[in-house]
Motif scaffolding. Structure first.
Motif, PDB file in Angstrom:
ATOM      1  N   GLY A 101     -33.439  17.375   3.887  1.00  0.00           N
ATOM      2  CA  GLY A 101     -34.613  16.640   4.333  1.00  0.00           C
ATOM      3  C   GLY A 101     -35.576  17.528   5.102  1.00  0.00           C
ATOM      4  O   GLY A 101     -36.796  17.455   4.907  1.00  0.00           O
ATOM      5  N   PHE A 103     -36.379  15.994  -0.657  1.00  0.00           N
ATOM      6  CA  PHE A 103     -36.105  14.576  -0.436  1.00  0.00           C
ATOM      7  C   PHE A 103     -35.373  13.931  -1.611  1.00  0.00           C
ATOM      8  O   PHE A 103     -34.665  12.936  -1.432  1.00  0.00           O
ATOM      9  CB  PHE A 103     -37.411  13.836  -0.153  1.00  0.00           C
ATOM     10  N   TRP A 134     -32.114  11.344  -1.172  1.00  0.00           N
ATOM     11  CA  TRP A 134     -31.980   9.988  -1.690  1.00  0.00           C
ATOM     12  C   TRP A 134     -30.949   9.917  -2.819  1.00  0.00           C
ATOM     13  O   TRP A 134     -30.468   8.836  -3.155  1.00  0.00           O
ATOM     14  CB  TRP A 134     -33.324   9.470  -2.171  1.00  0.00           C
ATOM     15  N   LYS A 135     -30.589  11.064  -3.399  1.00  0.00           N
ATOM     16  CA  LYS A 135     -29.569  11.084  -4.439  1.00  0.00           C
ATOM     17  C   LYS A 135     -28.191  10.796  -3.871  1.00  0.00           C
ATOM     18  O   LYS A 135     -27.280  10.368  -4.587  1.00  0.00           O
ATOM     19  CB  LYS A 135     -29.564  12.447  -5.153  1.00  0.00           C
ATOM     20  N   SER A 136     -28.027  11.015  -2.575  1.00  0.00           N
ATOM     21  CA  SER A 136     -26.730  10.831  -1.931  1.00  0.00           C
ATOM     22  C   SER A 136     -26.349   9.357  -1.860  1.00  0.00           C
ATOM     23  O   SER A 136     -26.957   8.583  -1.117  1.00  0.00           O
ATOM     24  CB  SER A 136     -26.740  11.438  -0.522  1.00  0.00           C
ATOM     25  N   ASP A 137     -25.362   8.950  -2.645  1.00  0.00           N
ATOM     26  CA  ASP A 137     -24.882   7.566  -2.596  1.00  0.00           C
ATOM     27  C   ASP A 137     -24.362   7.212  -1.209  1.00  0.00           C
ATOM     28  O   ASP A 137     -24.546   6.093  -0.726  1.00  0.00           O
ATOM     29  CB  ASP A 137     -23.772   7.362  -3.634  1.00  0.00           C
ATOM     30  N   ARG A 188     -27.324   6.535   1.277  1.00  0.00           N
ATOM     31  CA  ARG A 188     -27.959   5.243   1.030  1.00  0.00           C
ATOM     32  C   ARG A 188     -27.065   4.100   1.508  1.00  0.00           C
ATOM     33  O   ARG A 188     -27.537   3.129   2.113  1.00  0.00           O
ATOM     34  CB  ARG A 188     -28.270   5.077  -0.464  1.00  0.00           C
ATOM     35  N   SER A 197     -27.929   1.548   4.643  1.00  0.00           N
ATOM     36  CA  SER A 197     -27.989   0.130   4.261  1.00  0.00           C
ATOM     37  C   SER A 197     -27.019  -0.704   5.083  1.00  0.00           C
ATOM     38  O   SER A 197     -27.361  -1.788   5.567  1.00  0.00           O
ATOM     39  CB  SER A 197     -27.681  -0.032   2.772  1.00  0.00           C
ATOM     40  N   ASN A 225     -22.922  10.101  -6.657  1.00  0.00           N
ATOM     41  CA  ASN A 225     -24.114  10.955  -6.763  1.00  0.00           C
ATOM     42  C   ASN A 225     -24.394  11.367  -8.209  1.00  0.00           C
ATOM     43  O   ASN A 225     -24.933  12.450  -8.468  1.00  0.00           O
ATOM     44  CB  ASN A 225     -23.981  12.211  -5.894  1.00  0.00           C
TER      45      ASN A 225
END
Length: 483
Positions: free
Chosen positions: A258, A263, A267-270, A273, A277, A382
């Motif tokens: 980051g 970026f 955001w690809k990182s499960d 996220r 969340s 991922n």
């Protein structure tokens, strides 16, 4: 055959570095004239002397560190740091016994944050700073730091990084392991400095700001105040702590990506996220009942809820409110957060989101495999396929974690403590969190435990910090069997 002489040299270098990290505490002790300068200076000299003897005695040894040496070095190094790290407590005026000193030191190094000090604000400032420093050292792992500088000493480090790296994966930022370690520490140190500056701007004294910055980025939770961060009523300080606890619980490779503008990789990182969340869902979902049962204003109740959710999930352990005072149902929800852990590759303890994610994804896919037994249904994280070996490792970890929690809770209860306290003490020790439920709630400490239980819980902290297998493998005959 295990190269014990090579291990001796590494241990010596670690102790010399560890000794130097005691000196800032001595500086604060001298400045505030709190009577603990001699204790810290003498502890540093003793530790440095032992380290020097070990290092130079084996300085000409072959430094071929393989996997077995790596695991042995990591386990023994944490044991040695615990032994030498408790010397300042023993030489100070705190009247610590051996079990108290061991508990406080290991709680610091493992970033658990549980304490046996009844009046923290009355403790000498130099000792309190050393207490915070132990968490900062243990946060990202002193092994990662020494991997970065050991090439200067002629010591390789890839096996050390593998043994120390938290979680089932350890992404590299750079093909050379030394560069990876350096970049991780640049991120770690940069965030620590930034947190300290913001705490100072928010109204903390310089001393308090430095201490809390160290323990925030380490997800440790040691505070210089009896009431933890509840002592500070500033919303700015609370929200600053929330932000940096979230960052500290994030995989540091994700943070690095980051910061370098990658970026898409972030955001690809499960796991990332899922981590963000879950924090948002828990904070929003628990705010309504907290507002109802606490009778507080909306903003204060939301802030306390968000703070405690983030603090427990990231295993930091700071406190701004007594979450056990709302309702028994809410108490159990907060207790379950002790089993979360944040991201792999972060400074947090616990099970980690990547393991939870793999477990639930694989369990969901199992229903599809039952309906379509001939279909090949791979588990992907991922976007990459997870091998059966990794799935087996994760399942074994979760089972062993649950077994250790259950058996250890029984052992503590057999020592005469009630079930809630036993469950809470073991869960928070194994997860390296700090506060729990029962007599070890957010407004309590661990001083009432007998010496045996304190040492037993200290061992549980080490097991959790080194993610079980690093220590447990030493108790198997396969580890010691000659190649």
């Amino acid at each position: 055959m295990i190269h014990f002489k090579a291990i001796g040299k590494v241990m010596g270098a670690l102790l010399m570095l560890f000794a130097l990290m005691m000196l800032p505490g001595a500086g604060f002790a001298y400045y505030f004239d709190t009577g603990d300068f001699d204790a810290l200076l003498q502890s540093s000299l003793i530790t440095f002397s032992f380290g020097s003897i070990m290092f130079f005695s084996f300085s000409r040894q072959d430094q071929n560190i393989r996997k077995r040496e790596g695991y042995l070095i990591v386990s023994v190094s944490w044991l040695l740091m615990s032994i030498f790290g408790m010397i300042p407590y023993l030489l100070s005026d705190l009247s610590f016994g051996i079990s108290d000193a061991i508990f406080e030191t290991i709680s610091g190094l493992t970033t658990t944050g549980a304490t046996i000090i009844n009046d923290i604000e009355a403790a000498p400032k130099g000792i309190l700073f050393w207490r915070s420093m132990t968490q900062w050292i243990g946060g990202l792992g002193i092994i990662v730091l020494t991997v970065a500088i050991f090439p200067l000493l002629g010591i390789g480090g890839i096996e050390l990084f593998v043994a120390e790296s938290p979680g089932p994966t350890s992404d590299k930022l750079h093909p050379r392991i030394q560069e990876t370690a350096k970049r991780l520490w640049y991120v770690y140190m940069g965030l620590t400095i930034l947190a300290g500056v913001l705490y100072y701007i928010g109204g903390m004294t310089f001393y308090d700001a430095v201490n809390h910055a160290l323990t925030t980025l380490a997800t440790g939770g040691f505070s210089t105040k009896n009431a933890s961060l509840a002592h500070f009523t500033s919303p700015f300080i609370h929200y600053t702590a929330i932000i940096f606890m979230i960052l500290a619980g994030t995989n540091f490779t994700v943070i690095y990506f980051g910061l370098t503008g990658k970026f898409a990789k972030v955001w690809k990182s499960d796991e990332f996220r899922t981590y963000i969340s879950v924090l948002l869902i828990l904070a929003l979902g628990l705010s309504a009942p907290v507002i109802y049962y606490s009778g507080q204003g909306v903003e204060k109740a939301f802030r306390d809820t968000l703070f405690q959710v983030v603090s427990l999930v990231t295993t930091t352990g700071y406190v701004t409110a007594d979450y056990t005072s709302y309702h028994s149902g809410l108490t159990m929800v907060f207790f379950m957060l002790l089993f979360f852990g944040a991201s792999a590759g972060s400074t947090s303890g616990g099970i980690k989101f990547i393991r939870h994610l793999a477990f639930f994804k694989n369990s969901w896919l199992e229903f599809k495999r039952i309906v379509h037994p001939r279909a090949v249904v791979p588990l992907k994280i991922n976007g990459d396929r997870v091998t059966g070996k990794i799935i087996t490792h994760i399942m074994n970890f979760l089972l062993i974690y649950l077994m250790i929690f259950t058996i250890s809770s029984i052992i503590v209860s057999l020592m005469g403590y009630d079930l809630l306290t036993s469950f809470g003490a073991v869960a928070t020790s194994l997860g390296n969190v700090g506060p729990a439920i029962g007599r070890v709630g957010p407004m309590d400490n661990f001083a009432f435990f007998d010496p045996f239980t304190k040492i037993f819980l200290s061992f549980i902290m080490l097991l959790g910090r080194l993610e079980l297998f690093t220590i447990l493998v030493l108790f198997t005959p396969y580890f010691w069997r000659a190649n």
